[in-house]
Design a protein around this motif. Structure first.
Motif, short mmCIF file in Angstrom:
data_model
loop_
_atom_site.label_atom_id
_atom_site.label_comp_id
_atom_site.label_asym_id
_atom_site.label_seq_id
_atom_site.Cartn_x
_atom_site.Cartn_y
_atom_site.Cartn_z
N UNK A 137 -11.64 36.45 12.73
CA UNK A 137 -12.28 37.76 12.62
C UNK A 137 -13.80 37.66 12.51
N UNK A 138 -14.31 36.45 12.18
CA UNK A 138 -15.76 36.27 12.09
C UNK A 138 -16.37 35.76 13.40
N UNK A 177 -12.77 25.73 11.81
CA UNK A 177 -12.10 25.93 10.53
C UNK A 177 -10.70 26.52 10.66
N UNK A 178 -10.36 27.10 11.83
CA UNK A 178 -8.99 27.56 12.03
C UNK A 178 -8.85 29.05 12.23
N UNK A 179 -7.60 29.51 12.39
CA UNK A 179 -7.31 30.92 12.73
C UNK A 179 -7.80 31.94 11.71
N UNK A 187 -12.07 42.01 23.12
CA UNK A 187 -11.75 40.58 23.15
C UNK A 187 -12.31 39.86 21.93
N UNK A 188 -11.50 38.98 21.37
CA UNK A 188 -11.96 38.03 20.37
C UNK A 188 -11.45 36.69 20.84
N UNK A 189 -12.39 35.82 21.29
CA UNK A 189 -11.95 34.60 21.94
C UNK A 189 -12.77 33.42 21.45
N UNK A 190 -12.09 32.34 21.14
CA UNK A 190 -12.76 31.09 20.84
C UNK A 190 -12.03 29.99 21.55
N UNK A 217 -29.78 26.41 17.77
CA UNK A 217 -28.71 25.50 17.35
C UNK A 217 -28.22 25.80 15.94
N UNK A 218 -29.04 26.41 15.11
CA UNK A 218 -28.56 26.84 13.80
C UNK A 218 -27.40 27.82 13.99
N UNK A 219 -27.60 28.79 14.87
CA UNK A 219 -26.57 29.80 15.13
C UNK A 219 -25.37 29.18 15.84
N UNK A 220 -25.66 28.35 16.83
CA UNK A 220 -24.60 27.80 17.66
C UNK A 220 -23.65 26.89 16.88
N UNK A 221 -24.21 25.97 16.09
CA UNK A 221 -23.34 25.04 15.36
C UNK A 221 -22.67 25.71 14.16
N UNK A 222 -23.28 26.78 13.66
CA UNK A 222 -22.59 27.56 12.64
C UNK A 222 -21.35 28.21 13.24
N UNK A 223 -21.47 28.72 14.46
CA UNK A 223 -20.32 29.29 15.15
C UNK A 223 -19.24 28.22 15.37
N UNK A 224 -19.66 27.05 15.85
CA UNK A 224 -18.68 25.98 16.09
C UNK A 224 -17.99 25.55 14.81
N UNK A 225 -18.73 25.53 13.70
CA UNK A 225 -18.13 25.16 12.43
C UNK A 225 -17.07 26.15 12.00
N UNK A 226 -17.34 27.46 12.15
CA UNK A 226 -16.34 28.48 11.83
C UNK A 226 -15.15 28.37 12.76
N UNK A 227 -15.41 28.12 14.04
CA UNK A 227 -14.33 28.01 15.01
C UNK A 227 -13.40 26.85 14.68
#
Length: 319
Positions: free
Chosen positions: A204-205, A198-200, A285-288, A186-196
């Motif tokens: 790239x991350x 944050x916007x366009x 692919x880069x998809x969120x 969940x450390x990794x997962x919610x960090x991803x969601x937080x970046x997602x």
């Protein structure tokens, strides 16, 4: 008819006996924490959650525009990252990095500082599952109905209910391994969601979205393997082997559910928009979840501007 009534009464009587037996076996150190005296408050929260996400929420939002909630989602996800880091640290300091062998580790039922620390982090892990119910609430308010799958709802409702009983009976020991692993993921997962959220500019991350499911699958493999070793030991004094069996079933069951998700999303491409399916096949692919909607909106707006521009040019030519 009388026989049926008698059988129903017997079943009810057995259910009450089992319930009383479970409550009698509760770890008294856990009952001092909120929502731990009996399972009814916890069950009421989960029933309310299911009612909201399956009926009330969609009904309220049916004629309303989707909320953006960008700032709230960023704060929420980063808060869960920090909470998960703390939970993993506490699990390590409560035994996994100090006295545990990572094989046969019984529950420490004493009142030693380390044992009480394990009880506290076990409860905190369970309470974090209650907080994570907000995942689905955000989906409802943002009208992301495609994200509210059976897998998502089942995981978010079943996990808190079963873990409540787990920490009531066995707060610690080798049965807590899956909680520590889950918090690490969940450390990794919610960090991803937080970046997602944050916007366009952070797109790239987010190239590693596909690997989130792979990380989840790895988690379930580790959980099942750790529980399985109990059955190959000559002797082990862990007090709750039934809990290990349930953990093994849980890990295996969710492994197959997430494997199906992986197959549907990344092999058959059913959960990706068409342009991302082509990109994925090309390996680029880069998809969120959030970004793809923004891309679609941008494409729509761009097409509209292009069509308007073409029409205007045609009129100029006619003039």
């Amino acid at each position: 008819m009388a026989n049926i009534v008698r059988e129903i009464k017997e079943i009810g009587s057995h259910a009450v006996d089992i319930y009383d037996f479970l409550l009698a076996g509760m770890d008294k150190r856990v009952t001092q924490y909120p929502l731990m005296h009996n399972p009814f408050p916890m069950s009421a929260i989960l029933i309310g959650y299911l009612f909201f996400v399956l009926y009330l929420g969609p009904s309220i939002m049916a004629k309303r525009k989707a909320f953006q909630l960008k700032e709230a989602m960023i704060a929420y996800n980063l808060m869960l990252v920090a909470l998960s880091v703390f939970i993993v640290y506490e699990f390590l300091m409560s035994g996994w990095a100090t006295t545990y062998t990572w094989r046969c580790d019984p529950v420490d039922t004493s009142d030693s500082p380390e044992a009480l620390r394990m009880v506290r982090v076990a409860w905190l892990f369970w309470f974090s599952k209650i907080i994570e119910l907000m995942d689905t609430v955000f989906f409802v308010l943002r009208k992301k109905h495609g994200q509210i799958t059976f897998l998502h709802i089942f995981h978010h409702s079943f996990m808190p209910w079963t873990w409540w009983w787990g920490i009531c009976l066995a707060p610690g020991g080798m049965g807590s391994f899956h909680a520590m692993v889950n918090s690490t993921v969940h450390i990794i997962m919610y960090f991803y969601y937080g970046l997602s959220a944050a916007g366009p500019r952070f797109q790239k991350f987010l190239w590693w979205k596909k690997y989130m499911t792979a990380i989840q699958l790895t988690q379930f493999v580790l959980i099942s393997l750790h529980a399985t070793q109990y059955y190959f030991m000559d002797s082990c004094n862990y007090q709750f082997p039934t809990i290990l069996t349930l953990i093994w079933i849980y890990g295996t069951f969710f492994f197959f559910l997430f494997s199906n998700f992986w197959f549907q999303a990344y092999v058959k491409g059913k959960r990706l928009p068409k342009q991302d399916v082509k990109s994925c096949q090309n390996g680029t692919a880069v998809y969120t979840n959030d970004k793809h909607l923004e891309n679609n909106n941008s494409a729509t707006n761009g097409s509209a501007r292009h069509e308007n521009g073409s029409a205007h040019t045609g009129k100029m030519k006619k003039a």
